[in-house]
Design a protein around this motif. Sequence first.
Motif, PDB file in Angstrom:
ATOM      1  N   ILE A  25       0.700  -1.151   0.304  1.00 21.36           N
ATOM      2  CA  ILE A  25       0.322   0.115   0.420  1.00 21.36           C
ATOM      3  C   ILE A  25       0.478   1.380   0.301  1.00 21.36           C
ATOM      4  CG2 ILE A  25      -1.822   1.387   1.697  1.00 21.36           C
ATOM      5  CD1 ILE A  25      -2.547  -1.612   2.155  1.00 21.36           C
ATOM      6  N   ARG A  26       1.830   0.870   0.830  1.00 20.87           N
ATOM      7  CA  ARG A  26       2.913   2.280   0.729  1.00 20.87           C
ATOM      8  C   ARG A  26       3.729   2.367  -0.573  1.00 20.87           C
ATOM      9  NH1 ARG A  26       3.248   6.908   3.383  1.00 20.87           N
ATOM     10  NH2 ARG A  26       6.003   7.437   3.763  1.00 20.87           N
ATOM     11  N   VAL A  27       3.814   1.581  -1.443  1.00 22.11           N
ATOM     12  CA  VAL A  27       4.125   2.033  -3.179  1.00 22.11           C
ATOM     13  C   VAL A  27       3.456   2.059  -3.633  1.00 22.11           C
ATOM     14  CG1 VAL A  27       5.767   0.709  -4.609  1.00 22.11           C
ATOM     15  CG2 VAL A  27       6.231   0.061  -1.974  1.00 22.11           C
ATOM     16  N   GLY A  28       2.754   1.905  -3.792  1.00 27.10           N
ATOM     17  CA  GLY A  28       1.242   2.190  -4.475  1.00 27.10           C
ATOM     18  C   GLY A  28       0.451   3.171  -4.756  1.00 27.10           C
ATOM     19  N   MET A  82      -6.523   3.095  -6.202  1.00 23.25           N
ATOM     20  CA  MET A  82      -5.406   2.094  -5.751  1.00 23.25           C
ATOM     21  C   MET A  82      -6.965   1.009  -5.564  1.00 23.25           C
ATOM     22  SD  MET A  82      -2.504   1.537  -3.415  1.00 23.25           S
ATOM     23  CE  MET A  82      -1.409  -0.476  -2.752  1.00 23.25           C
ATOM     24  N   GLY A  83      -7.930   1.390  -4.403  1.00 27.29           N
ATOM     25  CA  GLY A  83      -8.516   0.435  -4.471  1.00 27.29           C
ATOM     26  C   GLY A  83      -9.591  -0.365  -4.629  1.00 27.29           C
ATOM     27  N   GLY A  84      -9.509   1.024  -5.930  1.00 22.56           N
ATOM     28  CA  GLY A  84     -10.905   0.258  -7.089  1.00 22.56           C
ATOM     29  C   GLY A  84      -9.507  -1.457  -7.954  1.00 22.56           C
ATOM     30  N   VAL A  85      -8.299  -0.490  -8.206  1.00 22.60           N
ATOM     31  CA  VAL A  85      -7.224  -1.610  -8.790  1.00 22.60           C
ATOM     32  C   VAL A  85      -7.571  -3.237  -7.643  1.00 22.60           C
ATOM     33  CG1 VAL A  85      -5.375  -2.348  -9.550  1.00 22.60           C
ATOM     34  CG2 VAL A  85      -6.318  -0.043 -10.373  1.00 22.60           C
ATOM     35  N   ARG A  86      -7.637  -3.000  -7.017  1.00 21.72           N
ATOM     36  CA  ARG A  86      -7.488  -4.407  -6.017  1.00 21.72           C
ATOM     37  C   ARG A  86      -7.905  -4.724  -5.287  1.00 21.72           C
ATOM     38  NH1 ARG A  86      -5.830  -3.275   0.554  1.00 21.72           N
ATOM     39  NH2 ARG A  86      -6.272  -5.848   1.163  1.00 21.72           N
ATOM     40  N   ALA A  87      -9.495  -4.083  -5.678  1.00 28.67           N
ATOM     41  CA  ALA A  87     -10.855  -5.262  -6.038  1.00 28.67           C
ATOM     42  C   ALA A  87     -10.991  -5.315  -6.382  1.00 28.67           C
ATOM     43  CB  ALA A  87     -11.784  -4.374  -5.215  1.00 28.67           C
ATOM     44  N   VAL A  88     -11.012  -4.809  -8.329  1.00 27.93           N
ATOM     45  CA  VAL A  88     -11.383  -5.610  -9.048  1.00 27.93           C
ATOM     46  C   VAL A  88     -10.702  -6.666  -8.880  1.00 27.93           C
ATOM     47  CG1 VAL A  88     -11.411  -5.635 -11.302  1.00 27.93           C
ATOM     48  CG2 VAL A  88     -12.456  -3.389 -10.347  1.00 27.93           C
ATOM     49  N   ALA A  89      -9.234  -6.774  -8.824  1.00 26.68           N
ATOM     50  CA  ALA A  89      -8.439  -7.957  -9.163  1.00 26.68           C
ATOM     51  C   ALA A  89      -8.657  -9.145  -8.506  1.00 26.68           C
ATOM     52  CB  ALA A  89      -6.871  -6.913  -8.935  1.00 26.68           C
ATOM     53  N   PRO A 104     -12.118  -0.295   4.250  1.00 29.42           N
ATOM     54  CA  PRO A 104     -10.729   0.035   4.975  1.00 29.42           C
ATOM     55  C   PRO A 104     -10.185   0.171   3.552  1.00 29.42           C
ATOM     56  CG  PRO A 104     -12.632  -1.969   6.087  1.00 29.42           C
ATOM     57  CD  PRO A 104     -13.052  -0.951   4.413  1.00 29.42           C
ATOM     58  N   PHE A 105     -10.408   0.073   2.302  1.00 28.93           N
ATOM     59  CA  PHE A 105      -9.475  -0.110   1.558  1.00 28.93           C
ATOM     60  C   PHE A 105      -8.913   1.557   0.693  1.00 28.93           C
ATOM     61  CE2 PHE A 105      -9.928  -3.823  -1.435  1.00 28.93           C
ATOM     62  CZ  PHE A 105     -10.250  -4.432  -0.282  1.00 28.93           C
ATOM     63  N   LEU A 106      -9.874   2.331   1.068  1.00 24.53           N
ATOM     64  CA  LEU A 106     -10.048   3.194   1.398  1.00 24.53           C
ATOM     65  C   LEU A 106      -8.793   4.342   2.215  1.00 24.53           C
ATOM     66  CD1 LEU A 106     -13.588   4.797  -0.399  1.00 24.53           C
ATOM     67  CD2 LEU A 106     -11.489   3.971  -1.927  1.00 24.53           C
ATOM     68  N   LEU A 107      -9.385   3.547   3.622  1.00 27.65           N
ATOM     69  CA  LEU A 107      -8.637   4.358   5.141  1.00 27.65           C
ATOM     70  C   LEU A 107      -7.178   4.029   4.665  1.00 27.65           C
ATOM     71  CD1 LEU A 107     -11.678   4.073   7.187  1.00 27.65           C
ATOM     72  CD2 LEU A 107     -11.540   6.128   6.647  1.00 27.65           C
ATOM     73  N   PHE A 108      -6.662   2.660   4.715  1.00 29.70           N
ATOM     74  CA  PHE A 108      -5.535   2.130   4.689  1.00 29.70           C
ATOM     75  C   PHE A 108      -5.130   3.077   3.290  1.00 29.70           C
ATOM     76  CE2 PHE A 108      -6.285  -1.280   7.404  1.00 29.70           C
ATOM     77  CZ  PHE A 108      -5.910  -0.794   8.353  1.00 29.70           C
ATOM     78  N   ASN A 109      -5.386   2.940   1.807  1.00 26.37           N
ATOM     79  CA  ASN A 109      -4.963   3.643   1.042  1.00 26.37           C
ATOM     80  C   ASN A 109      -4.535   5.474   1.309  1.00 26.37           C
ATOM     81  OD1 ASN A 109      -4.377   1.959  -0.297  1.00 26.37           O
ATOM     82  ND2 ASN A 109      -6.577   1.940  -1.480  1.00 26.37           N
TER      83      ASN A 109
END
Length: 304
Positions: free
Chosen positions: A23-26, A35-42, A78-83
Amino acid sequence: MRRGDVGQLVSVAAIWGASYLFIRVGAPEFGAAAMGGVRAVAAAALLLPLLLWRGQLATLRRHWRGIGFVGVTNAALPFLLFNFAALTIPAGLSSILSATTPLFAALIGAIWLGERLTIGRMAGLALGFGGVVLLVAGKLHFLPQQDMLRTALASLACLMATLLYGISGNFSRRYLSDAPPLAVAAGSQLVAAILLIGPALLLWPAAPPSMQAWGAVLALAALCTTFAYVLFFGLIARLGASRAMSALFLIPAFGVLWGCVFLGESFSLQMGLSCLVILAGCALTTGLLPEPSRWTVPFMTKRA
């Protein structure tokens, strides 16, 4: 516990600890929403074929309302918050703050489900949240005012994400206990993908993300959201939930380790002490440490 199971427990913790590194890199290149969208779709693209292969699509349809709620509270938000947090604070700090999940789960279980809190569990809650205060206060003390505000907001975002995990865990326990974990995982990622794909496209970064950033988000989806879930569900089936959950206590150690090794993040004595205090509080709260007393305190009347 067999040696192979111990190895898988450590592997799950190492993979989930690496999620904060990815997450820190991307996140700086993609932004929180993309990033949240790509992660969830994948992740959904990887989990749904597995769900079909296991013949559990009917279960997903039967529990779609509950799984939809979990998709919001355990994935999309949580994806959005941690990103968002990763735009400001190190991966190690995010991983330590995420260790508060068992504390929020116990507190919400007492408030919402009327579970009784023993003296030991209440002491664990106080100790764990005290460790959070010690950790965040230590990070804020020497920062300029502008950086102090950004760090405080990022830390709060991590804690909000773990609060949502606590809500999701208690909701799943109450309403989805008969649903196969794979159906919940695949369905929740599908819901997160549907919710996040619009914001991801609207807020897509102007500069194309690098191959390193793409590798980070795809590793996050494949390793941390798919492969680790499959390992974890297998451990729950063989060892039971309480033993499998012990992997969560190793995540901050791996999160800090990967951040130091691959990102050159600093690790202070105060961070280490804060982490130990938080984990000790979690161990008391979850019953891994002996109770100082057998007395119980009725936080609320237990529901039938």
